[in-house]
Design an enzyme around this catalytic site. Structure first.
Site: not given
Ligand code: NAD
Length: 428
Positions: A93, A105
Site C-alpha cells: 500500500k 502492523k
Molecule cells: P473500527 O474499529 O473503527 O470499526 C470496525 C467496524 O466494523 C465497526 O462498525 C464494527 O461494528 C464493524 N464490524 C466488526 N465486526 C463485524 C462483522 N463481523 N460484520 C460487520 N461489521 C463488523 O475499524 P476501522 O478503522 O473502520 O477498520 C475497518 C477496516 O478498515 C479494517 O479492515 C481496517 O484494517 C481497515 N482500515 C482502516 C484504516 C483506518 O485508518 N482506520 C486504514 C486502512 C484500513
C-alpha cells in the site's frame, strides 16, 4: 472461508500476480516473509485486582522503501498470520501511494469491548512498554486500526515519551490533535476511498444518483466513506455493523449515534446504524449479496470467499477493509465481470494522512485541513492513475494492476540498495 490462513492466502496472491509481472525474483523472495516479528505477553491488571496476560504482536514486514508503518488492532481473532498478512499489505500500500515507508502492523488478542476505559489505558500503555525498543519514528511507526483510535494512540505516545524521556510525536500517528495529530486524519481512510471511487466513476461512466451502494462495517473507515458518498449523491441502500445490517431499497440517511449502552462509551467512535428508521433488518452475509452497483466491505478480512463469490451481485467492489476478498474468490469475480478496486489502493488514504502527520511532527508544523485534503486528493489521484495505466486494456484485474505498480517500486528500492548483478557478472 478458505482452508489456508490469511497470510498463506496473501502470499499465494502475491506469487500469482508476481508471475505475471516482470519483477526480479529477488524482490518477490524478499516479500515472502517478515523481516522482524516481536511477540510479547502483556500483563494487564484488571479493575478487580486480578492479573491477565495478553498476547501481543508487532511486525516489521519490509523496510526497503523506508521505516515500517501500520496500525495496531485490538480484536479476539488477532493472530500471528493475520498481523503478517496485514503488514505485507501495508508494504504494498505504501508503495502504491508512493510514500517513503515500508509495511508493518501490530495487534493484541483481546475483546476490547469487555474492558473498562482504565483497563484499556493500562493495556495500551503495557503494549507500548513491550514494544518501546521495536518501534520508533525512524524504524516503525504505529497508527490506529480496528477497535483502536486517537485516544489509544495518545496513551501510547505518552508512554513512549515517558520511557525515552523526550518529546517524540513522530513515533505514532492518528494521535489526538492536541498531541500533534493531523487535521483530517480521522476521516482520511474514508475520504481516500471516496476519492478512488469518484475517480473510478469518472472513468467507468457511473452516475452517482443512479449508483446504489451497500456498506459493510460502520466504524472509522465505513462511516466516513458512506457519509462522503451520500453527500456526493450516491444512494446508500444498506449499512451494517457487528450487530447486523439494515436495508432500504430507496436509500436512507445516515445518523450518528452514541453507543450509550457500551462500557466504552466515549472511547470508541460513535457511529452506529442501530437507530435508522424505515428499514429491513438483514444479516451481514445477506448485505454482501444484495443487488447493488457498488459494494463497500469496510469491516474485516475474508468476508468474500470461494463459498459466496458466485452469489455476489454488485458490479463493483471497493475494498475499504483490508483483505475482505480472499485470493480464492479473485478468479470467480473476474470471470463474472465484477471489478474489485483493491484495498492497497482504496484504503491508502489513512496511511497517506498518517505520513502527513509524521512529516508535520518532524517539521514542527501544523497544516490546515484544506492543505491536508488537497495533498490527499493529489496523492490518491496519482495512485489511481498509476493503477489505471496498468489496468486499462491490459486484461489484468485492478488488483494485479495496483500490485504491479507497488512491486516495481519495491523492486527499484531493493535493487538500488544492493543489486545482485554485482555478484553474478552482470547477469540476473
Ligand atoms: P473500527 O474499529 O473503527 O470499526 C470496525 C467496524 O466494523 C465497526 O462498525 C464494527 O461494528 C464493524 N464490524 C466488526 N465486526 C463485524 C462483522 N463481523 N460484520 C460487520 N461489521 C463488523 O475499524 P476501522 O478503522 O473502520 O477498520 C475497518 C477496516 O478498515 C479494517 O479492515 C481496517 O484494517 C481497515 N482500515 C482502516 C484504516 C483506518 O485508518 N482506520 C486504514 C486502512 C484500513
Amino acid at each position: 472461508m478458505a482452508t489456508n490462513d490469511v497470510f498463506t492466502d496473501a502470499l499465494s496472491r502475491l506469487e500469482q500476480i508476481g508471475k505475471d509481472v516482470d519483477i526480479d525474483p529477488e524482490a518477490i523472495a524478499a516479500l515472502q516473509q517478515p523481516r522482524a516479528m516481536l511477540t510479547a505477553s502483556v500483563p494487564l491488571r484488571m479493575d478487580d485486582g486480578s492479573m491477565r496476560y495478553l498476547t501481543a504482536y508487532r511486525c516489521r514486514y519490509n523496510d526497503a522503501r523506508g521505516p515500517t508503518k501500520g496500525g495496531i488492532r485490538y480484536h479476539p481473532d488477532v493472530s500471528r498470520a493475520e498481523i503478517q498478512a496485514l503488514a505485507l499489505w501495508m508494504t504494498l500500500k505504501c508503495a502504491v501511494v508512493g510514500i517513503p515507508y515500508g509495511g508493518g502492523k501490530g495487534g493484541v488478542v483481546v475483546d476490547p469491548k469487555a474492558l473498562s476505559p482504565m483497563e484499556l489505558e493500562r493495556l495500551s500503555r503495557g503494549y507500548m512498554r513491550a514494544m518501546a525498543d521495536f518501534v520508533g519514528p525512524e524504524t516503525d511507526i504505529p497508527a490506529p486500526d480496528v477497535y483502536t483510535n486517537a485516544r489509544i494512540m495518545g496513551w501510547m505516545a505518552d508512554e513512549y515519551e515517558t520511557i525515552h524521556r523526550r518529546n517524540t510525536p513522530g513515533v505514532i500517528t492518528g494521535k489526538p490533535i492536541a498531541l500533534g495529530g493531523s487535521l483530517g486524519r480521522d476521516e482520511a481512510t474514508g475520504r481516500g476511498a471516496f476519492l478512488v471511487i469518484r475517480r473510478y466513476a469518472e472513468r467507468a461512466g457511473l452516475e452517482p444518483e443512479k449508483t446504489r451502494v451497500a456498506v459493510q462495517g460502520f466504524g472509522n473507515a465505513g462511516y466516513h466513506v458512506a457519509r462522503l458518498l451520500q453527500e456526493a449523491g450516491y444512494k446508500i441502500v444498506a449499512a451494517s455493523d457487528s450487530k447486523g445490517a439494515i436495508y432500504s431499497p430507496d436509500g436512507f440517511g445516515l445518523y450518528h449515534q452514541k453507543q450509550e449502552t457500551r462500557k466504552l462509551e466515549g472511547v470508541y467512535c460513535d457511529g452506529s446504524v442501530c437507530e435508522l428508521v424505515d428499514h429491513e433488518r438483514i444479516t451481514n452475509e445477506e448485505l454482501l449479496e444484495l443487488d447493488v452497483d457498488l459494494l463497500v466491505p469496510a469491516a474485516l478480512e475474508g468476508v468474500i470467499h470461494e463459498g459466496n463469490a458466485g452469489r455476489i451481485r454488485a458490479k463493483t467492489i471497493a475494498e475499504v477493509a483490508n483483505g475482505p476478498v480472499e485470493a480464492s474468490a479473485d478468479e470467480t469475480l473476474r470471470e463474472r465481470g465484477i471489478v474489485v478496486l483493491p484495498d492497497v489502493l482504496v484504503n491508502a488514504g489513512g496511511v497517506t494522512v498518517s505520513y502527513f502527520e509524521w512529516v508535520q511532527n518532524r517539521q514542527g508544523m501544523a497544516w490546515t485541513l484544506e492543505e491536508v485534503r488537497s495533498r490527499l486528493e493529489a496523492r490518491m489521484f496519482d495512485a489511481f492513475d498509476a493503477m489505471w495505466a496498468e489496468f486499462d486494456g491490459q486484461g489484468r484485474t485492478a488488483r494485479a494492476a495496483a500490485y504491479t505498480v507497488a512491486l516495481r517500486r519495491i523492486e527499484e528500492a531493493l535493487l538500488a540498495g544492493g543489486d545482485h548483478a554485482y555478484f553474478s557478472g552482470g547477469q540476473r
